[in-house]
Design an enzyme around this catalytic site. Structure first.
Site, PDB file in Angstrom:
ATOM      1  N   SER A   1       0.864  -1.163   0.000  1.00 29.00           N
ATOM      2  CA  SER A   1       0.000   0.000   0.000  1.00 29.00           C
ATOM      3  C   SER A   1       0.910   1.225   0.000  1.00 29.00           C
ATOM      4  CB  SER A   1      -0.874  -0.032   1.258  1.00 29.00           C
ATOM      5  OG  SER A   1      -1.644   1.136   1.351  1.00 29.00           O
TER       6      SER A   1
ATOM      7  N   LYS B   1      -0.909  -1.061  -4.579  1.00 30.89           N
ATOM      8  CA  LYS B   1      -2.114  -0.286  -4.275  1.00 30.89           C
ATOM      9  C   LYS B   1      -1.648   1.116  -3.947  1.00 30.89           C
ATOM     10  CE  LYS B   1      -4.560  -0.146   0.148  1.00 30.89           C
ATOM     11  NZ  LYS B   1      -5.297  -0.965   1.126  1.00 30.89           N
TER      12      LYS B   1
ATOM     13  N   LYS C   1      -2.911   4.968  -2.514  1.00 29.41           N
ATOM     14  CA  LYS C   1      -3.963   5.721  -1.857  1.00 29.41           C
ATOM     15  C   LYS C   1      -4.336   6.881  -2.768  1.00 29.41           C
ATOM     16  CE  LYS C   1      -4.073   3.668   2.244  1.00 29.41           C
ATOM     17  NZ  LYS C   1      -5.301   3.013   2.738  1.00 29.41           N
TER      18      LYS C   1
ATOM     19  N   ASP D   1      -7.039   2.816  -3.305  1.00 25.09           N
ATOM     20  CA  ASP D   1      -7.808   2.804  -2.055  1.00 25.09           C
ATOM     21  C   ASP D   1      -8.127   4.244  -1.678  1.00 25.09           C
ATOM     22  OD1 ASP D   1      -8.921   2.411   0.446  1.00 25.09           O
ATOM     23  OD2 ASP D   1      -7.175   1.416   1.327  1.00 25.09           O
TER      24      ASP D   1
ATOM     25  N   GLU E   1     -10.872   0.324  -3.859  1.00 22.31           N
ATOM     26  CA  GLU E   1     -11.193  -0.028  -2.465  1.00 22.31           C
ATOM     27  C   GLU E   1     -11.883   1.131  -1.759  1.00 22.31           C
ATOM     28  OE1 GLU E   1      -7.710  -1.486  -0.437  1.00 22.31           O
ATOM     29  OE2 GLU E   1      -8.622  -1.360   1.545  1.00 22.31           O
TER      30      GLU E   1
ATOM     31  N   ASP F   1     -13.637  -2.298   2.458  1.00 25.85           N
ATOM     32  CA  ASP F   1     -12.758  -2.413   3.624  1.00 25.85           C
ATOM     33  C   ASP F   1     -13.576  -1.927   4.829  1.00 25.85           C
ATOM     34  OD1 ASP F   1     -10.881  -1.962   5.642  1.00 25.85           O
ATOM     35  OD2 ASP F   1      -9.446  -0.858   4.420  1.00 25.85           O
TER      36      ASP F   1
ATOM     37  N   LYS G   1      -9.708  -7.657   7.477  1.00 29.46           N
ATOM     38  CA  LYS G   1      -8.732  -7.250   8.483  1.00 29.46           C
ATOM     39  C   LYS G   1      -9.176  -7.855   9.806  1.00 29.46           C
ATOM     40  CE  LYS G   1      -7.356  -2.828   6.430  1.00 29.46           C
ATOM     41  NZ  LYS G   1      -7.599  -1.371   6.453  1.00 29.46           N
TER      42      LYS G   1
ATOM     43  N   GLY H   1      -3.996  -4.521   5.856  1.00 27.39           N
ATOM     44  CA  GLY H   1      -3.021  -4.180   6.885  1.00 27.39           C
ATOM     45  C   GLY H   1      -3.381  -2.868   7.547  1.00 27.39           C
TER      46      GLY H   1
HETATM   47  O1  OSB Z   1      -7.314   1.363   4.299  1.00 37.03           O
HETATM   48  O2  OSB Z   1      -6.102  -0.344   4.065  1.00 37.03           O
HETATM   49  C1  OSB Z   1      -6.318   0.742   4.601  1.00 37.03           C
HETATM   50  C2  OSB Z   1      -3.362   1.776   6.796  1.00 37.03           C
HETATM   51  C3  OSB Z   1      -4.018   2.317   7.878  1.00 37.03           C
HETATM   52  C4  OSB Z   1      -5.395   2.376   7.853  1.00 37.03           C
HETATM   53  C5  OSB Z   1      -6.104   1.878   6.763  1.00 37.03           C
HETATM   54  C6  OSB Z   1      -5.447   1.314   5.689  1.00 37.03           C
HETATM   55  C7  OSB Z   1      -4.048   1.292   5.698  1.00 37.03           C
HETATM   56  C8  OSB Z   1      -3.241   0.789   4.601  1.00 37.03           C
HETATM   57  C9  OSB Z   1      -1.861   0.301   4.935  1.00 37.03           C
HETATM   58  O3  OSB Z   1      -3.593   0.807   3.447  1.00 37.03           O
HETATM   59  C10 OSB Z   1      -1.720  -1.163   4.798  1.00 37.03           C
HETATM   60  C11 OSB Z   1      -0.437  -1.652   5.443  1.00 37.03           C
HETATM   61  O4  OSB Z   1      -0.440  -1.934   6.658  1.00 37.03           O
HETATM   62  O5  OSB Z   1       0.556  -1.767   4.737  1.00 37.03           O
HETATM   63 MG    MG Z   2      -8.388   0.247   2.890  1.00 42.65          MG
END
Ligand code: OSB
Ligand code: MG
Length: 368
Positions: A135, A161, A163, A188, A213, A238, A262, A290
């Site tokens: 991510s 992925k 953001k 995402d 996402e 999510d 998760k 994650g």
């Molecule tokens: O939306 O998946 C998410 C991190 C913190 C809160 C929400 C998300 C995330 C990530 C990071 O996308 C995923 C990771 O731990 O590498």
């Molecule tokens: Mg997410």
């Protein structure tokens, strides 16, 4: 089985680099660790509740309160036959899944250690390595984004992925597709868009993303149903999926085609496994999300991701992407093929580094 006592502990640990989502930027993580003494055997859990209530309603401080004042009293002196029963003992408390999940996971680790078997086998896992993706947080420039993706691909990660948020979306995806026409790519949004933004999201269809996402409201299934009707790109939920019931509704209504599971968001290994099974029965693939976990949370994610329907690369990546020095031994490493080898030792299969954990601890409370 009986839990003799539990230790709650807050550690503070700095990320290697700030992580930016559509909602906020995280630099220092405050992480609640659970140590559960189950019949004399210690199991570990990590609470994924964040510093702020911006991803879910929980925070590290609400989790501490719920664990100490409500979950521990429900657990104390109770006899149960398996960690699989713990979720049921917590039924009286509504929500607070991250608080529940951390304790529940610690008891799973302890049970696997009692039986001298790997947790992933106890859970019913079927694979000895898992596919790893990353991510990538929001970057200040297109050049920085391209450079970050290049680094992750060179390390072997199987899917990228990124953001996104309004104003940092189409241009970013377009540029990445120009640079990397064939990679597995997804976005995402962490609920940054509204239904009225659908024409913009529709333009993402041109870039053959694996999925988008959580584009809309964190608890809004209906809007995702309407949006999925308009998009060819599969929606992955999510934030919306915090219970098995919500997963069943999302599937039946057509709110998504993929679910990110998760552990903390759904309340532990037992509900995670139920949602996994439900998706499998309905033909939806899942992947393991994650939450910027330190090593203990990462280890639990690896165990969970060995279940059969985790067929897509997840967000579980190497310790060194986030931490200078992780809290487990060995650290989580990713192969040049973008896989993580599942450990064969008992429990989570990684040993917590007590000296390091003690050094990072800012508060501790023993419940007995
Ligand atoms: O939306 O998946 C998410 C991190 C913190 C809160 C929400 C998300 C995330 C990530 C990071 O996308 C995923 C990771 O731990 O590498
Ligand atoms: Mg997410």
């Amino acid at each position: 089985m009986k839990v003799r006592h539990i230790t709650l502990r807050e550690i503070q640990i700095k990320l290697i680099a700030p992580f930016e989502t559509s909602v906020e930027t995280t630099d220092l993580r405050r992480i609640l660790l659970i140590e559960a003494d189950v019949d004399g055997v210690i199991g570990w859990g990590e609470c994924v509740a964040a510093e702020t209530p911006s991803y879910s309603p929980e925070t590290i401080d609400t989790a501490w309160h719920i664990q100490r004042d409500f979950l521990w009293p429900l657990l104390k002196d109770k006899e149960f036959t398996s960690a699989a029963d713990v979720w049921g003992l917590f039924e009286y408390v509504r929500g607070h899944n991250m608080a529940k999940g951390a304790i529940e996971a610690a008891i799973w680790d302890a049970e696997a250690r009692q039986k001298s078997m790997p947790l992933w086998k106890l859970l019913g896992g079927v694979r000895e390595e898992i596919a790893s993706g990353v991510s990538v947080g929001i970057k200040g420039s297109l050049e920085a984004l391209v450079a970050a993706v290049k680094t992750e691909l060179a390390a072997g990660y199987q899917r990228i992925k990124i953001k996104i948020k309004p104003g940092k979306d189409l241009e970013q995806v377009k540029r990445l597709r120009q640079e990397f026409p064939r990679i597995k790519l997804m976005v995402d949004a962490n609920s940054a868009y509204r239904m009225e933004d659908w024409p913009l999201l529709k333009q993402l269809d041109a870039f053959h993303l694996m999925m988008i996402e959580q584009p809309l409201g964190w608890d809004d299934l209906y809007a995702h149903v309407e949006l999925q009707k308009k998009l060819d790109t599969p929606i992955c939920l999510d934030e919306c999926i915090h219970t098995e019931e919500q997963a069943r509704a999302a599937i039946a209504l057509g709110a998504c085609k993929i679910i990110n599971i998760k552990l903390g968001r759904v309340g532990g290994h037992t509900p995670a496994r139920r949602i996994h099974d439900l998706c499998q029965q309905n033909g939806l693939p899942v992947w393991c999300g994650g939450m910027l976990e330190a090593g203990i949370g990462r280890a639990h994610n690896i165990a969970l991701a060995t279940l059969p329907n985790f067929t897509l690369p997840g967000d579980v990546s190497a310790s060194k992407r986030y931490w200078q020095d992780d809290i487990i031994e060995p650290e989580v490493v990713v192969s040049p093929q973008g896989t993580i080898r599942v450990p064969s030792g008992p429990g989570i299969g990684f040993e917590p580094r007590r000296d390091r954990i003690e050094n990072l601890t800012v508060r501790k409370e023993r419940l007995a």
